[in-house]
Design a protein around this motif. Structure first.
Motif, PDB file in Angstrom:
ATOM      1  N   SER A 236       7.440   2.053  -7.369  1.00  0.00           N
ATOM      2  CA  SER A 236       7.395   3.213  -6.469  1.00  0.00           C
ATOM      3  C   SER A 236       8.782   3.796  -6.216  1.00  0.00           C
ATOM      4  O   SER A 236       9.058   4.306  -5.140  1.00  0.00           O
ATOM      5  CB  SER A 236       6.754   2.820  -5.137  1.00  0.00           C
ATOM      6  OG  SER A 236       7.494   1.787  -4.516  1.00  0.00           O
TER       7      SER A 236
ATOM      8  N   LEU B  23       4.511  10.042   8.202  1.00  0.00           N
ATOM      9  CA  LEU B  23       3.521   9.689   7.188  1.00  0.00           C
ATOM     10  C   LEU B  23       3.410   8.169   7.019  1.00  0.00           C
ATOM     11  O   LEU B  23       2.313   7.638   6.839  1.00  0.00           O
ATOM     12  CB  LEU B  23       3.894  10.336   5.849  1.00  0.00           C
ATOM     13  CG  LEU B  23       3.792  11.862   5.783  1.00  0.00           C
ATOM     14  CD1 LEU B  23       4.335  12.374   4.450  1.00  0.00           C
ATOM     15  CD2 LEU B  23       2.352  12.312   5.967  1.00  0.00           C
ATOM     16  N   THR B  24       4.551   7.485   7.099  1.00  0.00           N
ATOM     17  CA  THR B  24       4.519   6.029   6.990  1.00  0.00           C
ATOM     18  C   THR B  24       3.755   5.405   8.149  1.00  0.00           C
ATOM     19  O   THR B  24       2.956   4.481   7.969  1.00  0.00           O
ATOM     20  CB  THR B  24       5.947   5.465   6.951  1.00  0.00           C
ATOM     21  OG1 THR B  24       6.671   6.088   5.882  1.00  0.00           O
ATOM     22  CG2 THR B  24       5.941   3.961   6.733  1.00  0.00           C
TER      23      THR B  24
ATOM     24  N   GLY C 236      -4.224   4.406   7.922  1.00  0.00           N
ATOM     25  CA  GLY C 236      -4.128   3.262   7.027  1.00  0.00           C
ATOM     26  C   GLY C 236      -4.995   2.084   7.422  1.00  0.00           C
ATOM     27  O   GLY C 236      -5.494   1.351   6.555  1.00  0.00           O
TER      28      GLY C 236
ATOM     29  N   TYR D  50      -0.075   6.043   7.540  1.00  0.00           N
ATOM     30  CA  TYR D  50      -0.741   5.404   6.407  1.00  0.00           C
ATOM     31  C   TYR D  50      -0.377   3.933   6.220  1.00  0.00           C
ATOM     32  O   TYR D  50      -0.840   3.307   5.263  1.00  0.00           O
ATOM     33  CB  TYR D  50      -0.416   6.166   5.124  1.00  0.00           C
ATOM     34  CG  TYR D  50      -1.086   7.514   5.056  1.00  0.00           C
ATOM     35  CD1 TYR D  50      -2.407   7.624   4.653  1.00  0.00           C
ATOM     36  CD2 TYR D  50      -0.399   8.676   5.391  1.00  0.00           C
ATOM     37  CE1 TYR D  50      -3.033   8.857   4.591  1.00  0.00           C
ATOM     38  CE2 TYR D  50      -1.014   9.915   5.336  1.00  0.00           C
ATOM     39  CZ  TYR D  50      -2.327  10.002   4.933  1.00  0.00           C
ATOM     40  OH  TYR D  50      -2.947  11.234   4.882  1.00  0.00           O
TER      41      TYR D  50
ATOM     42  N   VAL E 294      -1.982   2.971   0.845  1.00  0.00           N
ATOM     43  CA  VAL E 294      -1.225   4.206   0.623  1.00  0.00           C
ATOM     44  C   VAL E 294       0.264   3.984   0.808  1.00  0.00           C
ATOM     45  O   VAL E 294       1.069   4.280  -0.083  1.00  0.00           O
ATOM     46  CB  VAL E 294      -1.728   5.327   1.559  1.00  0.00           C
ATOM     47  CG1 VAL E 294      -0.889   6.586   1.384  1.00  0.00           C
ATOM     48  CG2 VAL E 294      -3.196   5.618   1.282  1.00  0.00           C
ATOM     49  N   ALA E 295       0.658   3.487   1.967  1.00  0.00           N
ATOM     50  CA  ALA E 295       2.079   3.300   2.258  1.00  0.00           C
ATOM     51  C   ALA E 295       2.683   2.254   1.329  1.00  0.00           C
ATOM     52  O   ALA E 295       2.049   1.248   0.998  1.00  0.00           O
ATOM     53  CB  ALA E 295       2.267   2.881   3.715  1.00  0.00           C
TER      54      ALA E 295
ATOM     55  N   ILE F 257       8.021   6.203   2.837  1.00  0.00           N
ATOM     56  CA  ILE F 257       6.633   5.821   2.560  1.00  0.00           C
ATOM     57  C   ILE F 257       6.474   5.206   1.166  1.00  0.00           C
ATOM     58  O   ILE F 257       5.461   4.585   0.873  1.00  0.00           O
ATOM     59  CB  ILE F 257       5.712   7.059   2.690  1.00  0.00           C
ATOM     60  CG1 ILE F 257       4.242   6.629   2.763  1.00  0.00           C
ATOM     61  CG2 ILE F 257       5.943   8.032   1.549  1.00  0.00           C
ATOM     62  CD1 ILE F 257       3.308   7.781   3.066  1.00  0.00           C
TER      63      ILE F 257
ATOM     64  N   GLY G  18       1.548   6.733  -1.867  1.00  0.00           N
ATOM     65  CA  GLY G  18       2.338   7.271  -0.767  1.00  0.00           C
ATOM     66  C   GLY G  18       3.298   8.352  -1.232  1.00  0.00           C
ATOM     67  O   GLY G  18       3.532   9.342  -0.526  1.00  0.00           O
TER      68      GLY G  18
END
Length: 280
Positions: A230, A119-120, A130, A123, A140-141, A222, A146
């Motif tokens: 975050s 996912l990282t 991304g 995005y 996002v990341a 992420i 994320g």
């Protein structure tokens, strides 16, 4: 025999209720109750002021807001799109259906670290997705978004696999009868189909929500893990354990446990109310 007479309302065709109940309670005690009790006992060794300092610091409160908020948002999104995915898989025949059906279970089988790295990579600013989102101002990341994406990814199968069997058992005659009585498709869905699916949908929602609350491996890659921005609560617990602050870690874990338990009880009460309404 004592349990059989007092707890069973109707005679069971299967013998050995007392033994089965005893083994069940023993298993639940060893697997669930003793570990949870250990967390509470460790927390009880703290003074009240130390407990409040551990669970109510600004950094921890910010992690609560992110963890519960993102988990709730991800569960809501999964409830909507999980129902849509289950509907397509049950009601339609198309090329590649088995492949899509298998892909639904991918978050179950995929290691969480692999999911987080994937996912990282997708995005990040130079990732496949991304690189198109960041010029639009959507990063996002390494942001709370994320975290939401990762929680949505790991929670989708719970909704699909909970709703899918109910849809498969739903008789098409109900929709035909509704159409015969002059109902539109929207009225048929909202007044006939959706009430039948609601208990299963709430169960899938609760499972997805609970899974997202405890997720760690796929999020830390992420999320960016920036304090007050975050950082999720499970990461704070891991950090305190690495710092040998076992009391602080168990205190935060107990708060998470109690809040999760209350929310799950509320969802179960809503399920019971829905079933009661259907029975009427």
């Amino acid at each position: 025999m004592i349990f059989s007479k007092t707890l069973l309302r109707k005679p069971s065709v299967l013998p050995g209720f007392d033994l089965a109940l005893g083994l069940t309670l023993m298993y639940l005690t060893l697997i669930v109750l003793i570990p949870l009790s250990a967390a509470f006992l460790k927390t009880f060794t703290m003074t009240w002021s130390a407990f409040l300092e551990a669970v109510a610091s600004p950094r921890v409160v910010a992690s609560y807001k992110l963890t519960f908020g993102a988990s709730l948002a991800a569960a809501v999104v999964n409830a909507v799109f999980g129902l849509l995915v289950a509907w397509v898989l049950v009601r339609y025949e198309f090329f590649g259906k088995r492949i899509i059906d298998a892909l639904v279970d991918l978050p179950f089988a995929l290691p969480t670290a692999v999911a987080g790295i994937t996912l990282t990579g997708l995005y990040a600013g130079n990732g496949w997705i991304g690189q198109y989102l960041e010029p639009l101002g959507l990063k996002v990341a390494f942001t709370p978004i994320g975290v939401f994406v990762a929680m949505t990814f790991i929670g989708l199968p719970f909704v699909v696999r909970t709703v899918q069997p109910v849809l498969e058992d739903l008789a098409s005659e109900l929709e035909e009868a509704s159409a015969t009585l002059g109902a539109t498709r929207l009225q048929t869905f909202t007044r006939v189909i959706l009430p039948i699916l609601t208990p299963a949908l709430l169960t899938g929602f609760a499972l997805a929500f609970a899974r997202a609350l405890g997720e760690y491996g796929s999020i830390i890659f992420i999320a960016g893990n920036m304090p007050m921005v975050s950082e999720i609560t499970p990461l704070i617990i891991i950090t305190k354990l690495e710092q040998y602050d076992y009391q602080g870690a168990t205190a935060i874990a107990v708060v998470m446990l109690m809040m999760s338990f209350v929310m799950l009880l509320a969802i179960n009460a809503l399920q019971a109310w829905t079933r009661k309404r259907q029975g009427q």
